[in-house]
Structures are given as C-alpha cells and as structure tokens.
Scaffold this motif. Structure first.
Motif, PDB file in Angstrom:
ATOM      1  N   PRO A 240       0.820  -1.214   0.000  1.00  0.00           N
ATOM      2  CA  PRO A 240       0.000   0.000   0.000  1.00  0.00           C
ATOM      3  C   PRO A 240       0.854   1.265   0.000  1.00  0.00           C
ATOM      4  O   PRO A 240       1.882   1.336   0.673  1.00  0.00           O
ATOM      5  CB  PRO A 240      -0.803  -0.126   1.300  1.00  0.00           C
ATOM      6  CG  PRO A 240      -0.933  -1.600   1.489  1.00  0.00           C
ATOM      7  CD  PRO A 240       0.394  -2.160   1.041  1.00  0.00           C
ATOM      8  N   GLY A 241       0.431   2.234  -0.811  1.00  0.00           N
ATOM      9  CA  GLY A 241       1.159   3.492  -0.931  1.00  0.00           C
ATOM     10  C   GLY A 241       0.700   4.249  -2.156  1.00  0.00           C
ATOM     11  O   GLY A 241      -0.322   3.927  -2.763  1.00  0.00           O
ATOM     12  N   ILE A 242       1.483   5.261  -2.517  1.00  0.00           N
ATOM     13  CA  ILE A 242       1.207   6.088  -3.683  1.00  0.00           C
ATOM     14  C   ILE A 242       2.284   5.809  -4.723  1.00  0.00           C
ATOM     15  O   ILE A 242       3.483   5.815  -4.411  1.00  0.00           O
ATOM     16  CB  ILE A 242       1.204   7.593  -3.318  1.00  0.00           C
ATOM     17  CG1 ILE A 242       0.246   7.860  -2.162  1.00  0.00           C
ATOM     18  CG2 ILE A 242       0.883   8.433  -4.549  1.00  0.00           C
ATOM     19  CD1 ILE A 242      -1.204   7.523  -2.441  1.00  0.00           C
TER      20      ILE A 242
ATOM     21  N   LEU B 151      -2.413   7.052 -20.340  1.00  0.00           N
ATOM     22  CA  LEU B 151      -2.363   8.296 -19.588  1.00  0.00           C
ATOM     23  C   LEU B 151      -1.443   8.173 -18.376  1.00  0.00           C
ATOM     24  O   LEU B 151      -1.486   7.162 -17.664  1.00  0.00           O
ATOM     25  CB  LEU B 151      -3.761   8.667 -19.093  1.00  0.00           C
ATOM     26  CG  LEU B 151      -4.813   8.879 -20.172  1.00  0.00           C
ATOM     27  CD1 LEU B 151      -6.201   8.890 -19.556  1.00  0.00           C
ATOM     28  CD2 LEU B 151      -4.540  10.183 -20.898  1.00  0.00           C
ATOM     29  N   PRO B 152      -0.617   9.199 -18.129  1.00  0.00           N
ATOM     30  CA  PRO B 152       0.160   9.198 -16.889  1.00  0.00           C
ATOM     31  C   PRO B 152      -0.789   9.304 -15.704  1.00  0.00           C
ATOM     32  O   PRO B 152      -1.795  10.015 -15.777  1.00  0.00           O
ATOM     33  CB  PRO B 152       1.043  10.443 -17.030  1.00  0.00           C
ATOM     34  CG  PRO B 152       0.346  11.315 -18.010  1.00  0.00           C
ATOM     35  CD  PRO B 152      -0.447  10.410 -18.913  1.00  0.00           C
ATOM     36  N   SER B 153      -0.480   8.586 -14.637  1.00  0.00           N
ATOM     37  CA  SER B 153      -1.421   8.495 -13.523  1.00  0.00           C
ATOM     38  C   SER B 153      -0.720   8.428 -12.176  1.00  0.00           C
ATOM     39  O   SER B 153       0.418   7.976 -12.074  1.00  0.00           O
ATOM     40  CB  SER B 153      -2.275   7.237 -13.663  1.00  0.00           C
ATOM     41  OG  SER B 153      -2.951   7.230 -14.892  1.00  0.00           O
ATOM     42  N   LEU B 154      -1.441   8.854 -11.149  1.00  0.00           N
ATOM     43  CA  LEU B 154      -1.073   8.596  -9.763  1.00  0.00           C
ATOM     44  C   LEU B 154      -1.952   7.452  -9.296  1.00  0.00           C
ATOM     45  O   LEU B 154      -3.160   7.444  -9.564  1.00  0.00           O
ATOM     46  CB  LEU B 154      -1.305   9.821  -8.887  1.00  0.00           C
ATOM     47  CG  LEU B 154      -0.330  10.957  -9.089  1.00  0.00           C
ATOM     48  CD1 LEU B 154      -0.735  12.156  -8.240  1.00  0.00           C
ATOM     49  CD2 LEU B 154       1.081  10.519  -8.728  1.00  0.00           C
ATOM     50  N   ILE B 155      -1.371   6.502  -8.612  1.00  0.00           N
ATOM     51  CA  ILE B 155      -2.082   5.304  -8.187  1.00  0.00           C
ATOM     52  C   ILE B 155      -2.021   5.220  -6.670  1.00  0.00           C
ATOM     53  O   ILE B 155      -0.937   5.300  -6.092  1.00  0.00           O
ATOM     54  CB  ILE B 155      -1.440   4.046  -8.807  1.00  0.00           C
ATOM     55  CG1 ILE B 155      -1.357   4.182 -10.327  1.00  0.00           C
ATOM     56  CG2 ILE B 155      -2.207   2.794  -8.378  1.00  0.00           C
ATOM     57  CD1 ILE B 155      -0.355   3.241 -10.973  1.00  0.00           C
ATOM     58  N   SER B 156      -3.169   5.065  -6.053  1.00  0.00           N
ATOM     59  CA  SER B 156      -3.245   4.922  -4.601  1.00  0.00           C
ATOM     60  C   SER B 156      -3.712   3.516  -4.266  1.00  0.00           C
ATOM     61  O   SER B 156      -4.764   3.078  -4.736  1.00  0.00           O
ATOM     62  CB  SER B 156      -4.221   5.952  -4.027  1.00  0.00           C
ATOM     63  OG  SER B 156      -4.427   5.726  -2.650  1.00  0.00           O
ATOM     64  N   ILE B 157      -2.923   2.819  -3.462  1.00  0.00           N
ATOM     65  CA  ILE B 157      -3.302   1.497  -2.979  1.00  0.00           C
ATOM     66  C   ILE B 157      -3.488   1.603  -1.479  1.00  0.00           C
ATOM     67  O   ILE B 157      -2.594   2.048  -0.772  1.00  0.00           O
ATOM     68  CB  ILE B 157      -2.216   0.443  -3.260  1.00  0.00           C
ATOM     69  CG1 ILE B 157      -1.937   0.340  -4.745  1.00  0.00           C
ATOM     70  CG2 ILE B 157      -2.630  -0.904  -2.684  1.00  0.00           C
ATOM     71  CD1 ILE B 157      -0.756  -0.552  -5.063  1.00  0.00           C
ATOM     72  N   GLY B 158      -4.654   1.208  -1.000  1.00  0.00           N
ATOM     73  CA  GLY B 158      -4.903   1.209   0.434  1.00  0.00           C
ATOM     74  C   GLY B 158      -6.159   1.962   0.771  1.00  0.00           C
ATOM     75  O   GLY B 158      -6.799   2.565  -0.084  1.00  0.00           O
ATOM     76  N   GLY B 159      -6.515   1.908   2.028  1.00  0.00           N
ATOM     77  CA  GLY B 159      -7.742   2.535   2.494  1.00  0.00           C
ATOM     78  C   GLY B 159      -7.612   4.032   2.640  1.00  0.00           C
ATOM     79  O   GLY B 159      -6.524   4.582   2.695  1.00  0.00           O
TER      80      GLY B 159
ATOM     81  N   PRO C 157     -13.092   1.825   2.789  1.00  0.00           N
ATOM     82  CA  PRO C 157     -12.388   0.547   2.811  1.00  0.00           C
ATOM     83  C   PRO C 157     -11.155   0.593   1.900  1.00  0.00           C
ATOM     84  O   PRO C 157     -10.960   1.535   1.148  1.00  0.00           O
ATOM     85  CB  PRO C 157     -13.430  -0.428   2.258  1.00  0.00           C
ATOM     86  CG  PRO C 157     -14.278   0.418   1.374  1.00  0.00           C
ATOM     87  CD  PRO C 157     -14.336   1.769   2.040  1.00  0.00           C
ATOM     88  N   ASP C 158     -10.332  -0.431   1.998  1.00  0.00           N
ATOM     89  CA  ASP C 158      -9.164  -0.528   1.111  1.00  0.00           C
ATOM     90  C   ASP C 158      -9.609  -0.527  -0.332  1.00  0.00           C
ATOM     91  O   ASP C 158     -10.639  -1.088  -0.675  1.00  0.00           O
ATOM     92  CB  ASP C 158      -8.381  -1.813   1.389  1.00  0.00           C
ATOM     93  CG  ASP C 158      -7.653  -1.750   2.709  1.00  0.00           C
ATOM     94  OD1 ASP C 158      -7.496  -0.639   3.249  1.00  0.00           O
ATOM     95  OD2 ASP C 158      -7.234  -2.807   3.200  1.00  0.00           O
ATOM     96  N   ARG C 159      -8.791   0.102  -1.182  1.00  0.00           N
ATOM     97  CA  ARG C 159      -9.151   0.156  -2.595  1.00  0.00           C
ATOM     98  C   ARG C 159      -7.944   0.548  -3.432  1.00  0.00           C
ATOM     99  O   ARG C 159      -6.924   0.979  -2.925  1.00  0.00           O
ATOM    100  CB  ARG C 159     -10.290   1.125  -2.825  1.00  0.00           C
ATOM    101  CG  ARG C 159      -9.940   2.564  -2.505  1.00  0.00           C
ATOM    102  CD  ARG C 159     -11.158   3.411  -2.673  1.00  0.00           C
ATOM    103  NE  ARG C 159     -10.892   4.801  -2.447  1.00  0.00           N
ATOM    104  CZ  ARG C 159     -11.806   5.726  -2.502  1.00  0.00           C
ATOM    105  NH1 ARG C 159     -13.044   5.415  -2.790  1.00  0.00           N
ATOM    106  NH2 ARG C 159     -11.502   6.979  -2.288  1.00  0.00           N
ATOM    107  N   LEU C 160      -8.102   0.405  -4.750  1.00  0.00           N
ATOM    108  CA  LEU C 160      -7.128   0.855  -5.734  1.00  0.00           C
ATOM    109  C   LEU C 160      -7.775   2.014  -6.472  1.00  0.00           C
ATOM    110  O   LEU C 160      -8.846   1.850  -7.065  1.00  0.00           O
ATOM    111  CB  LEU C 160      -6.778  -0.270  -6.707  1.00  0.00           C
ATOM    112  CG  LEU C 160      -5.898   0.104  -7.894  1.00  0.00           C
ATOM    113  CD1 LEU C 160      -4.528   0.568  -7.422  1.00  0.00           C
ATOM    114  CD2 LEU C 160      -5.750  -1.067  -8.836  1.00  0.00           C
TER     115      LEU C 160
ATOM    116  N   VAL D 275       1.701   4.738   2.751  1.00  0.00           N
ATOM    117  CA  VAL D 275       0.416   5.242   3.209  1.00  0.00           C
ATOM    118  C   VAL D 275       0.618   6.006   4.512  1.00  0.00           C
ATOM    119  O   VAL D 275       1.328   5.552   5.406  1.00  0.00           O
ATOM    120  CB  VAL D 275      -0.586   4.079   3.428  1.00  0.00           C
ATOM    121  CG1 VAL D 275      -1.850   4.569   4.101  1.00  0.00           C
ATOM    122  CG2 VAL D 275      -0.902   3.415   2.108  1.00  0.00           C
ATOM    123  N   ILE D 276      -0.005   7.174   4.597  1.00  0.00           N
ATOM    124  CA  ILE D 276       0.014   7.972   5.822  1.00  0.00           C
ATOM    125  C   ILE D 276      -1.379   7.869   6.430  1.00  0.00           C
ATOM    126  O   ILE D 276      -2.366   8.243   5.791  1.00  0.00           O
ATOM    127  CB  ILE D 276       0.361   9.443   5.527  1.00  0.00           C
ATOM    128  CG1 ILE D 276       1.744   9.519   4.902  1.00  0.00           C
ATOM    129  CG2 ILE D 276       0.259  10.278   6.791  1.00  0.00           C
ATOM    130  CD1 ILE D 276       2.092  10.894   4.366  1.00  0.00           C
TER     131      ILE D 276
END
Length: 105
Positions: free
Chosen positions: A37-39, A51-59, A66-69, A97-98
C-alpha cells in the motif's frame, strides 16, 4: 519497479473529482496481487489511450473508506472510463500510506 494489473473501472466516491482530479476506482481481476500500500506513479491504459497516472493502494482511513485501488489522472476531468477494463502499470513508488483521521476538510 514495474508491476501491472488489470481491472474494471467503477465509480469512486467523487471526492477527488471535487478537487478537480479525474479519479477512478478499479475492481481488480480475480487473483491479482498488488505492491505494498502506498502512492505510485504509473500508466493507465484503456482501449485507445495511455495516460500518466497517480495510483493509490490502500484505504482512505481519514474518510472511513475501505481498502481500494484508485487512479487519478491530473488535470483531466472529462474522462469517462466507467465500465471499461483497463490496465495499470506501476512505474515508481512515491510514498507509503500515511494514516490520519480528519474531523473536517
């Protein structure tokens, strides 16, 4: 670091869109595994776009989610990939993840 997963684009809670970001939640294909989990920086590949993207894994603990992508495409608010199958490629880990809880935004 290169990691790739596929999944279906589903509707997010629209919090990121209220900030001017194109945001998509991804329901992963069964059996998919994810990095920690993280960015992450990465790419979102659709049938006809990359497309260039930022991806977030975690709640989203701060909002009780809840946790998600989740994928954000900065500066693009007119994208509509809901119901489409996409491929996400993770290129670089940006941060862990913070965990914080906010009473107001």
């Amino acid at each position: 670091m290169t990691w790739q997963v596929n999944g279906l684009v589903v509707h997010p809670d629209d919090f990121a869109r209220s900030l001017g970001l194109a945001s998509f939640d991804i329901r992963l294909d069964p059996g998919s595994s994810l990095p920690t989990p993280g960015i992450y920086a990465g790419w979102l590949r659709t049938a006809d776009r990359i497309l260039p993207s930022l991806i977030s894994i975690g709640g989203h603990d701060a909002f009780g989610d809840p946790d998600r992508l989740e994928i954000c495409c900065s500066g693009l608010t007119d994208l509509d990939f809901y119901g489409s199958t996409v491929s996400i490629t993770f290129v670089a880990a940006l941060r862990t993840v913070i965990s914080r809880t906010f009473t107001a935004i």
